[in-house]
Design a protein around this motif. Structure first.
Motif, PDB file in Angstrom:
ATOM      1  N   GLY A 168       0.814  -1.205   0.000  1.00 33.56           N
ATOM      2  CA  GLY A 168       0.000   0.000   0.000  1.00 33.56           C
ATOM      3  C   GLY A 168       0.846   1.253   0.000  1.00 33.56           C
ATOM      4  N   PRO A 169       0.214   2.419  -0.070  1.00 34.97           N
ATOM      5  CA  PRO A 169       0.964   3.680  -0.060  1.00 34.97           C
ATOM      6  C   PRO A 169       1.619   3.907   1.290  1.00 34.97           C
ATOM      7  N   PRO A 170       2.833   4.439   1.330  1.00 35.04           N
ATOM      8  CA  PRO A 170       3.527   4.667   2.604  1.00 35.04           C
ATOM      9  C   PRO A 170       2.939   5.862   3.341  1.00 35.04           C
ATOM     10  N   VAL A 171       3.073   5.847   4.656  1.00 34.74           N
ATOM     11  CA  VAL A 171       2.639   7.001   5.452  1.00 34.74           C
ATOM     12  C   VAL A 171       3.820   7.912   5.760  1.00 34.74           C
ATOM     13  N   GLY A 172       5.044   7.440   5.517  1.00 39.73           N
ATOM     14  CA  GLY A 172       6.213   8.283   5.696  1.00 39.73           C
ATOM     15  C   GLY A 172       6.807   8.187   7.094  1.00 39.73           C
TER      16      GLY A 172
END
Length: 402
Positions: A168-172
């Motif tokens: 999934g997309p990273p949250v950083g």
């Protein structure tokens, strides 16, 4: 006979008159009622798969309520870069629009300010029906502007080739973003990255990990000379501690601990030609072993080169190369260049780097290099373990040890 009005009727009339003359109050966002904003979800740092699952759930709620607006509030470190509130807003909207086909006009993003935890970012997902009041961001406060002491402590990984962010997309990295924000808010304070090597870590792991964190601060506008990387010694696992201290305060550790020398060849990492074609990545890999050699003049490095198979790449041969992408590197030429650069950039004799050329592993079509640290008298890495090839050294026949 004089007529009188019941007291209850008088009170109702007075209340109605007051309501007509008073200005309309903004309704608070509520979780109940047909025309009120509804909070769908809220969360902080999550893994890639969990992150995409939460975003998918929000997208489904938007699909099931086609007239509603998706309202996204993010709290956390200010500025640009991984882990900031702005990063969370951009990643969230990008995923919903590109992966879930949500119309951009149905989404509204708002920066809510800092979160109550200075090294954390938080996000809220709201559904706002037509006519409902938009939710108001909460007001949090933290001590990033005055904090002194150990800012954070966490486990780290000696993976100079990067790490798997999940599906999934990273949250950083909100911890590093919060650390940088504290340093920006306190321009006279000093920052320290204290790195501890793991019991089974490869030589130089603490330096590679610590320097990687320090390098990451540049993206948030923190000048390199404000942050010092120190060796803290050993822990069971590789560990990083971030400190914010007054400029005139002593450092959190002396930083004079000596790194242990391995008893046998120890692998630092392996990197394919697609990773190494980026100058920043190539420099990080080279520095990862060059500084080990500089710190201990009795250690050597072995670079195992597995050239790729010409004409048998994994991508579609009919596809056109991306003009914005650098071409893949010749890994053998790169290893030879590293040997020449050791003397020029680090003052290390080129004889301390030996190159072994090995056959590709089974099914491998791309070029790859592996970097190893080799102590005096230790055997070189056995390349036959993966490729069924005894390997050959450049300029000599099957060397066994330095």
């Amino acid at each position: 006979m004089k007529r009188t009005f019941p007291v209850r009727r008088l009170l109702l009339a007075a209340a109605a008159a007051a309501a007509l003359s008073a200005p309309a109050a903004m309704p608070e966002a509520r979780a109940d009622g047909p025309a009120a904003a509804h909070k769908v979800d809220e969360f902080g740092r999550v893994g890639g798969c969990d992150h995409s699952a939460r975003l998918d759930h929000f997208a489904i709620e938007l699909q099931n309520n086609p007239a509603a607006t998706g309202f996204i509030i993010a709290y956390g470190p200010d500025g640009q870069g991984s882990g900031t509130a702005d990063y969370r807003l951009k990643i969230t909207k990008q995923y919903l629009v590109t992966a879930r086909d949500v119309e951009p006009g149905r989404l509204k993003t708002v920066y809510g300010g800092p979160y109550r935890e200075k090294g954390e970012a938080w996000v809220e997902f709201w559904l706002v029906p037509p006519g409902a009041a938009e939710p108001r961001p909460a007001k949090y406060e933290n001590d990033a502007g005055s904090f002194k002491g150990k800012f954070a402590e966490y486990k780290a990984y000696d993976e100079v080739s990067g790490w798997d962010m999940g599906t999934g997309p990273p949250v950083g990295n909100s911890t590093l973003a919060g650390f940088a924000e504290a340093l920006r808010m306190q321009p006279k304070a000093a920052g320290y990255v204290v790195a501890y090597s793991g019991e089974d870590a490869a030589p130089g792991a603490w330096r590679r990990v610590g320097q990687s964190e320090a390098d990451g601060l540049r993206a948030y506008g923190v000048e390199p000379d404000r942050v010092k990387v120190l060796f803290g010694g050993y822990r069971k696992e590789i560990t990083v501690r971030l400190w914010v201290l007054p400029a005139d305060a002593p450092p959190p550790v002396k930083g004079d601990a000596k790194e242990r020398r391995p008893e046998a060849a120890a692998e630092i990492g392996r990197f394919d030609e697609y990773y190494l074609k980026y100058a920043e990545n190539e420099r990080r890999v080279f520095r990862g072993f060059a500084e080990v050699l500089k710190a201990d003049e009795d250690l050597n490095v072995c670079v195992v080169v597995r050239p790729g198979l010409a004409g048998e790449k994994e991508f579609d041969p009919e596809s056109k190369p991306d003009p914005d992408e650098p071409p893949a590197v010749d890994v053998l030429k790169l290893a030879e260049a590293w040997r020449a650069r050791l003397a020029k950039e680090y003052g290390v004799g080129s004889h301390r780097l030996i190159i072994l050329v090995a056959s590709p592993a089974e099914g491998q079509t791309y070029g790859e290099v592996q970097t190893w640290v080799v102590p005096p008298g230790a055997a070189l890495p056995d390349t036959s373990d993966e490729a069924g090839d005894e390997g050959e050294a450049e300029g000599e026949e099957n060397p066994k040890e330095f």
